[in-house]
Design an enzyme around this catalytic site. Sequence first.
Site, short mmCIF file in Angstrom:
data_model
loop_
_atom_site.label_atom_id
_atom_site.label_comp_id
_atom_site.label_asym_id
_atom_site.label_seq_id
_atom_site.Cartn_x
_atom_site.Cartn_y
_atom_site.Cartn_z
N GLU A 282 -31.04 -0.13 -17.42
CA GLU A 282 -32.18 -1.04 -17.48
C GLU A 282 -33.41 -0.36 -18.06
O GLU A 282 -33.74 0.77 -17.70
CB GLU A 282 -32.56 -1.55 -16.07
N ASP B 171 -42.43 11.65 -8.30
CA ASP B 171 -43.70 11.30 -8.92
C ASP B 171 -44.81 11.96 -8.10
O ASP B 171 -44.92 11.71 -6.91
CB ASP B 171 -43.84 9.77 -8.91
N ASP C 112 -48.90 12.55 -8.02
CA ASP C 112 -50.11 11.99 -8.59
C ASP C 112 -51.32 12.66 -7.94
O ASP C 112 -51.41 12.71 -6.72
CB ASP C 112 -50.11 10.49 -8.30
#
Lengths: 454, 457
Positions: free
Chosen positions: B72, B140, B142
């Site tokens: 996807e 991830d 941040d």
Amino acid sequence: MEVIRSQKRTASNDVVSNPKIPLYLTAPQMEVRLEEFELFAIDRLRVLKGVSDGLARGKNPKEMDEVVNTLWKENMRHSDASEMVNKDIISHFVLRLVYCRSDELKKWFLSMETALFRHRFRLQNLEAQRAIVGEFGLPYKAVTGAELESLKERLGQVVRSLGQISPSVEAVYYKVPFEEVPDLVAGRRVLIQKGYAFVAGSQLVSLVVTQFRSHISKALILTNRKWTTTIREREKDRLTPIVEALSTTYLGPDYSQSSEYADISLKDIDQVSKSSFPLCMRHLFEKLREDHHLKHGGRMQLGLFLKGVGLKLDDALAFWRAEFSKKVGSERFDKEYAYGIRHNYGKEGKRTDYTPYACQKIISSAPGAGDHHGCPYRHFSEDNLRAALGRMGLSSRGMEDVMDKVRNKHYQLACTLTFEAVYGTSCDAGINHPNQYFEESQKILKSKTPAAPV
Amino acid sequence: MTREEGESRGDDTMIDAPQQITNPKPEEFFNVHYLRIYYGNLFPYTDIHKWLSYGHDGKHPGCDEYYFGRREFSFTLENDVYLRYKSFKTASALEDSIKSCFPYKIDIGAVYSVDPDKRHAYSQTGTNVFTPVERELVFDIDITDYDDVRYCCSGADVCSKCWPLMTVAIKVIHTSLIEDFGFKHILWVFSGRRGVHCWVCDPKARRMTNEQRSAVAEYFRVYKGNENNARKVALMGYSLHPFLARSYVDFLKGFFEGELQANQSIFSSKDKYDKILEMISDQDIQSELREKWENSARSSSLSEEAISLTRWEQLKNTLQSKKHKAPTLRMCVEEIVFTFTYPRIDLEVSKHMNHLLKAPFCVHPKTGRVCVPIDPNNCDEFDPLAVPTLSQLIEEINSGGSKMDVDDDDDTDTSLLGKSIKFFRSSFLEPLLKSCKEEIESSYKTKIGKSKDSFSW
């Protein structure tokens, strides 16, 4: 498994040679009387419901061992040992039929059967445990000799990190791919090196529980397929009605449909938040009013609660929009946040109508930086919790009782005590769902002033 | 390279400029015009396709030629239009699609059981359920999650004083992925503005279940909390777990006592040191240190940094002598160091196979910077403010400084993006593909071997 009406049971030659706990790997080839079909299942369901209750009340593993021991004795005992094993196996497979039929049912059944297995396993002695590990046919090697020596220091560090001051490195360790023991990895309870976890003998339970859970999960999918394609139709006059009745009997209300006590409109929401919201939701609500924003976890927890409380989708959109547009602007709200709210109400995506979170789920969440969701009794520091409870109007005596429960990690009991202190009444059932708190609270307030909005 | 130069270049005939940039806003370094050029000439389609095919290039009988088509992708277009469940059978299909709409953002999702764009053709209860089957293990990080421990910036900003937090995070996580979990094919990517992403691409990693991903994420989690609790790192027990101990000794302690103190001076003012004192669970110790520092504040002529270091030493000494007072003081020093330096990953990103993550070599809409790979073995040298921007790259094309196709054999290619692409290929892609092909071959041989056996009587 063949369900019959005859009185005698033909001997089962499929009962595995004396495992204390059957692994339910294959459906038993035995005959079951129709009455037993239902009765055995109900008895087992009592056990599973008891497990569910115990977990919801935040009992620690040792307490749960006791709970399971008692429940099993009360409901599943039989004077004849092989009859007891048969009942165990039969009841498990019947409940598989009952609980394979939807995702929610599957999830509940899987959690409870796994917990049941875990605690029954813990109650066995080491030898019986090793035998069960063997039953799974897992290719794990014991770590010995030079390899064990080289790891000793770090294994000792692991033991000390878990709170044992003198590192008694156990005699036997198993070298296992880390994927097989996710909960030990998650809790940093094992040494991991190059993809392998070193599991102590006393930690075997984690290994088998993962295997058990994975097996039952797959089995439920297959059972569901069989049910929908053949069994349900074939048995529509005999077993199907029994199966369908069994599941609705025992799941608690999920508050996805609002009842007469849960129907609020926007203009009342501020007042209602002060009078009837449990602490977790009050905190989220206040933070939302203060910051005009909530992170995802908070939006889910509060949003679904409000849905359960009776806030309609249009009102919900208006409510969140009014707050968020003060911070991010209404355009950005429509773009980024409205979808999520509609999703919660089952209007987007796969259209699942999500149910409000129960206490167990909220307590086990992990709020991080910038979050305000979770259970304040668990996630707040003592000072912050006292301040919050003070704002709810608790006296210092009431507060001490609540803090005592918190210190013992009985978060739901703490919330129940708060409820009792605020409304001056007792709550015997115990709080295990924020919407339950809300409805009970509204019941009390409405009975005092039937006409006025509360 | 400034915007003004970019705009004047628009007058040249070197690059088609169908629209004049008429209303230059202060942040005019990202727009569809630039994106067209970037995706028209610079985006490494072939490399991305090779990576995500994991060796299934159809050249070996054991290949699954439909593998890439079941991945996807999602595109975010100019007006925040969001298109999910996009899939492509070939590299050129991917390229054509990107060049037809020039997405602002491209995300990579999981490999599913069937082509995502054909998912509705399969019922949800039959045997062909639409479900993820493979997905890289991703992380991830941040820098906004560190706002409570950095004083130079907050929110979306990042500078050379706080970026080192990301560097140390990479080191800790990378070492653990290799040493503890045994992973080998790890790609670190700059997120374009203020963070980093990590893609673990080993076959074992791609096949992990959500529960296993969750376990790894929890293994990495230390910081638990928000403004509602004061002590957000609670290290219980009598020693650190070997993973935390190694991270502390090899990376965190040195970073805290060196670079962090120098950049952030975390003890130099009352506001700052109060925050740290609140992490000490003993009121007496808090008061003792507070008093000492309030008094010394007036008389000191030392630099901020020196004051900070002195106070840290005092804190350590006090805690060392008093640590037996309570279990929560045992590792208070370490807790403080961890609070300021230990990686804070976004757990939700790692836990679910179907979570989408931004593709490497995308361009960040707010900064115009390309999401380039970061070398974990040289991450000290990475500077987020020196990453090529769209306008720089276009300027480079205009001045004839870069080649359209990055040529591996040409050592004279020093174009801005070329370096990153070369690194991607040599350090990550090549070893990965080699190992994938070996795996495809060996599992094919096993299958053939088995079927041969089944014929033996």
